[in-house]
Write a protein that holds these residues in place. Structure first.
Motif, PDB file in Angstrom:
ATOM      1  N   LEU A   1       0.819  -1.217   0.000  1.00 66.06           N
ATOM      2  CA  LEU A   1       0.000   0.000   0.000  1.00 66.06           C
ATOM      3  C   LEU A   1       0.847   1.259   0.000  1.00 66.06           C
ATOM      4  O   LEU A   1       0.349   2.345  -0.307  1.00 66.06           O
ATOM      5  N   GLY A   2       2.123   1.152   0.342  1.00 61.18           N
ATOM      6  CA  GLY A   2       2.993   2.318   0.363  1.00 61.18           C
ATOM      7  C   GLY A   2       3.054   2.954   1.736  1.00 61.18           C
ATOM      8  O   GLY A   2       2.319   2.595   2.658  1.00 61.18           O
ATOM      9  N   ASP A   3       3.942   3.920   1.871  1.00 66.02           N
ATOM     10  CA  ASP A   3       4.153   4.618   3.134  1.00 66.02           C
ATOM     11  C   ASP A   3       2.983   5.561   3.408  1.00 66.02           C
ATOM     12  O   ASP A   3       2.722   6.481   2.623  1.00 66.02           O
ATOM     13  N   ALA A   4       2.292   5.351   4.513  1.00 73.09           N
ATOM     14  CA  ALA A   4       1.092   6.132   4.822  1.00 73.09           C
ATOM     15  C   ALA A   4       1.420   7.612   5.013  1.00 73.09           C
ATOM     16  O   ALA A   4       0.659   8.495   4.592  1.00 73.09           O
ATOM     17  N   ARG A   5       2.558   7.917   5.628  1.00 72.89           N
ATOM     18  CA  ARG A   5       2.915   9.315   5.874  1.00 72.89           C
ATOM     19  C   ARG A   5       3.231  10.048   4.575  1.00 72.89           C
ATOM     20  O   ARG A   5       2.816  11.198   4.382  1.00 72.89           O
ATOM     21  N   LEU A   6       3.949   9.378   3.674  1.00 72.07           N
ATOM     22  CA  LEU A   6       4.261  10.009   2.394  1.00 72.07           C
ATOM     23  C   LEU A   6       3.007  10.236   1.569  1.00 72.07           C
ATOM     24  O   LEU A   6       2.861  11.271   0.906  1.00 72.07           O
ATOM     25  N   LEU A   7       2.100   9.256   1.587  1.00 73.17           N
ATOM     26  CA  LEU A   7       0.859   9.406   0.832  1.00 73.17           C
ATOM     27  C   LEU A   7       0.005  10.541   1.405  1.00 73.17           C
ATOM     28  O   LEU A   7      -0.606  11.312   0.654  1.00 73.17           O
ATOM     29  N   HIS A   8      -0.047  10.633   2.741  1.00 71.70           N
ATOM     30  CA  HIS A   8      -0.825  11.720   3.358  1.00 71.70           C
ATOM     31  C   HIS A   8      -0.251  13.076   2.946  1.00 71.70           C
ATOM     32  O   HIS A   8      -0.998  14.017   2.630  1.00 71.70           O
ATOM     33  N   ARG A   9       1.067  13.174   2.934  1.00 70.32           N
ATOM     34  CA  ARG A   9       1.701  14.433   2.534  1.00 70.32           C
ATOM     35  C   ARG A   9       1.411  14.732   1.071  1.00 70.32           C
ATOM     36  O   ARG A   9       1.083  15.870   0.703  1.00 70.32           O
ATOM     37  N   ALA A  10       1.509  13.707   0.202  1.00 65.94           N
ATOM     38  CA  ALA A  10       1.228  13.894  -1.222  1.00 65.94           C
ATOM     39  C   ALA A  10      -0.231  14.279  -1.455  1.00 65.94           C
ATOM     40  O   ALA A  10      -0.538  15.100  -2.332  1.00 65.94           O
ATOM     41  N   LEU A  11      -1.131  13.692  -0.683  1.00 63.57           N
ATOM     42  CA  LEU A  11      -2.555  14.053  -0.795  1.00 63.57           C
ATOM     43  C   LEU A  11      -2.787  15.497  -0.373  1.00 63.57           C
ATOM     44  O   LEU A  11      -3.563  16.227  -1.024  1.00 63.57           O
ATOM     45  N   THR A  12      -2.137  15.917   0.678  1.00 66.26           N
ATOM     46  CA  THR A  12      -2.278  17.297   1.141  1.00 66.26           C
ATOM     47  C   THR A  12      -1.799  18.276   0.071  1.00 66.26           C
ATOM     48  O   THR A  12      -2.465  19.273  -0.218  1.00 66.26           O
ATOM     49  N   ILE A  13      -0.656  17.975  -0.534  1.00 71.55           N
ATOM     50  CA  ILE A  13      -0.115  18.843  -1.582  1.00 71.55           C
ATOM     51  C   ILE A  13      -1.003  18.815  -2.812  1.00 71.55           C
ATOM     52  O   ILE A  13      -1.315  19.849  -3.406  1.00 71.55           O
ATOM     53  N   GLY A  14      -1.439  17.585  -3.210  1.00 70.90           N
ATOM     54  CA  GLY A  14      -2.281  17.458  -4.380  1.00 70.90           C
ATOM     55  C   GLY A  14      -3.618  18.191  -4.235  1.00 70.90           C
ATOM     56  O   GLY A  14      -4.089  18.829  -5.169  1.00 70.90           O
ATOM     57  N   ALA A  15      -4.216  18.094  -3.071  1.00 68.99           N
ATOM     58  CA  ALA A  15      -5.490  18.775  -2.831  1.00 68.99           C
ATOM     59  C   ALA A  15      -5.303  20.287  -2.846  1.00 68.99           C
ATOM     60  O   ALA A  15      -6.155  21.034  -3.360  1.00 68.99           O
ATOM     61  N   ALA A  16      -4.198  20.789  -2.295  1.00 68.52           N
ATOM     62  CA  ALA A  16      -3.949  22.221  -2.241  1.00 68.52           C
ATOM     63  C   ALA A  16      -3.732  22.779  -3.642  1.00 68.52           C
ATOM     64  O   ALA A  16      -4.231  23.862  -3.996  1.00 68.52           O
ATOM     65  N   ARG A  17      -3.024  22.031  -4.485  1.00 69.44           N
ATOM     66  CA  ARG A  17      -2.788  22.484  -5.859  1.00 69.44           C
ATOM     67  C   ARG A  17      -4.076  22.559  -6.647  1.00 69.44           C
ATOM     68  O   ARG A  17      -4.293  23.487  -7.434  1.00 69.44           O
ATOM     69  N   ARG A  18      -4.967  21.581  -6.447  1.00 67.97           N
ATOM     70  CA  ARG A  18      -6.225  21.580  -7.164  1.00 67.97           C
ATOM     71  C   ARG A  18      -7.086  22.747  -6.706  1.00 67.97           C
ATOM     72  O   ARG A  18      -7.751  23.398  -7.494  1.00 67.97           O
TER      73      ARG A  18
END
Length: 321
Positions: free
Chosen positions: A304-321
């Motif tokens: 499933l991948g690193d949960a902390r990295l995914l949370h950070r990527a989701l935060t950045i991705g949502a902010a950019r959108r």
């Protein structure tokens, strides 16, 4: 005098019987129609052991899935309203246990991710190189959103189960699905393995036969007449004694089988499942969480991948959108 027994199942995972609103464990009446005269007449029920000389199949395939909530989100709609959502990762796989060689290997795996929300406007979400596809669901209750992940996870489990069965040669293996069979009843030589008891299918008299089982014994086969019903039986895995339902699991197979075929699978489960039972110092859900299943879960969670990295990527991705 009332006596208490501590369930070996770690309470961090709930209990070995489901206490949800729709299911209250092995003492809560089920609304399903049950035929208990399949293998033996009800007044003849007794603990049953495997026939002498019966051996487990040389190859056992076990299927399971895992899920994880990566982030909670809120939408901001064009009309000013908002909806809750969750970003989830989930995976399913099959581990192949070659009993002759004493080897186990992951043979099939699938990983997927989704954004679950009632919003009709929300687009898919990109988190770095990871894509969360939108699943529009029928609830805006943030507390219930996590339950909506089960549907797509079940789809993955059906896919890997079907692929595993297509890839087998011969008819001397056994496919064990962790949980109810659901839409896999058409697969040959397949058992559903239910480790948490969600309802009372038997009368008090017949349930007493179940709680009297010794490790490695089962009750007679009965039939559950629901939309997803099938032939079913309870068996007790080896483990600490004491609590009446300790180590009890329910196993099921398709009603498309002849009664004799269902009974043969029930006997086969008695020589296949107990050797896989886990121990409390290795697994907090012992003995019900089978050793190959526990190993499969660990491997799938790592995919499933690193949960902390995914949370950070989701935060950045949502902010950019």
């Amino acid at each position: 005098m009332t006596r208490w027994h501590v369930d070996g199942w770690n309470p961090a995972y709930g209990t070995s019987f489901d206490q949800g609103e729709a299911a209250g464990g092995p003492t809560t009446e089920s609304s399903a129609q049950v035929d208990t005269d399949v293998e033996l007449k009800s007044d003849q029920w007794r603990p049953l052991s495997a026939p002498a000389g019966l051996l487990p199949p040389p190859v056992v395939l076990l299927v399971d899935g895992v899920r994880r909530i990566d982030a909670g989100l809120w939408s901001r709609e064009s009309d000013g309203t908002s909806y809750p959502g969750i970003a989830a990762s989930y995976a399913a796989g099959v581990v192949r246990c070659d009993l002759a060689r004493g080897a186990a290997e992951l043979v099939t795996r699938r990983v997927d991710r989704g954004l679950f929300t009632a919003s009709q406007e929300a687009p898919e979400l990109i988190a770095g190189t990871v894509r969360y596809r939108v699943h529009r669901v029928g609830t805006s209750d943030a507390a219930k959103l996590s339950q909506t992940v089960q549907g797509p996870l079940t789809e993955l489990e059906v896919e890997v189960s079907t692929e595993a069965r297509r890839g087998t040669v011969g008819d001397d293996d056994l496919l064990i699905v962790d949980g109810p069979l659901r839409r896999r009843r058409n697969l040959p030589r397949t058992l559903g393995y239910v480790k948490t008891q969600q309802g009372k299918y038997l009368s008090a008299q017949l349930a007493a036969v179940v709680t009297a089982l010794e490790p490695g014994q089962r009750c007679p086969v009965f039939r559950v007449g629901t939309a997803w019903g099938g032939y079913s039986w309870y068996l007790r895995l080896p483990g600490p004694s004491g609590a009446p339902w300790a180590g009890i699991v329910r196993v099921e197979c398709s009603t498309e089988l002849e009664v004799a075929e269902a009974i043969a699978l029930a006997d086969l489960s008695l020589v296949t499942l107990p050797p896989f039972a886990s121990t409390s110092y290795k697994d907090p859900r012992a003995p019900q969480n089978l050793i190959p299943i526990a190993g499969l879960e660990r491997r799938l969670r790592s995919l499933l991948g690193d949960a902390r990295l995914l949370h950070r990527a989701l935060t950045i991705g949502a902010a950019r959108r």
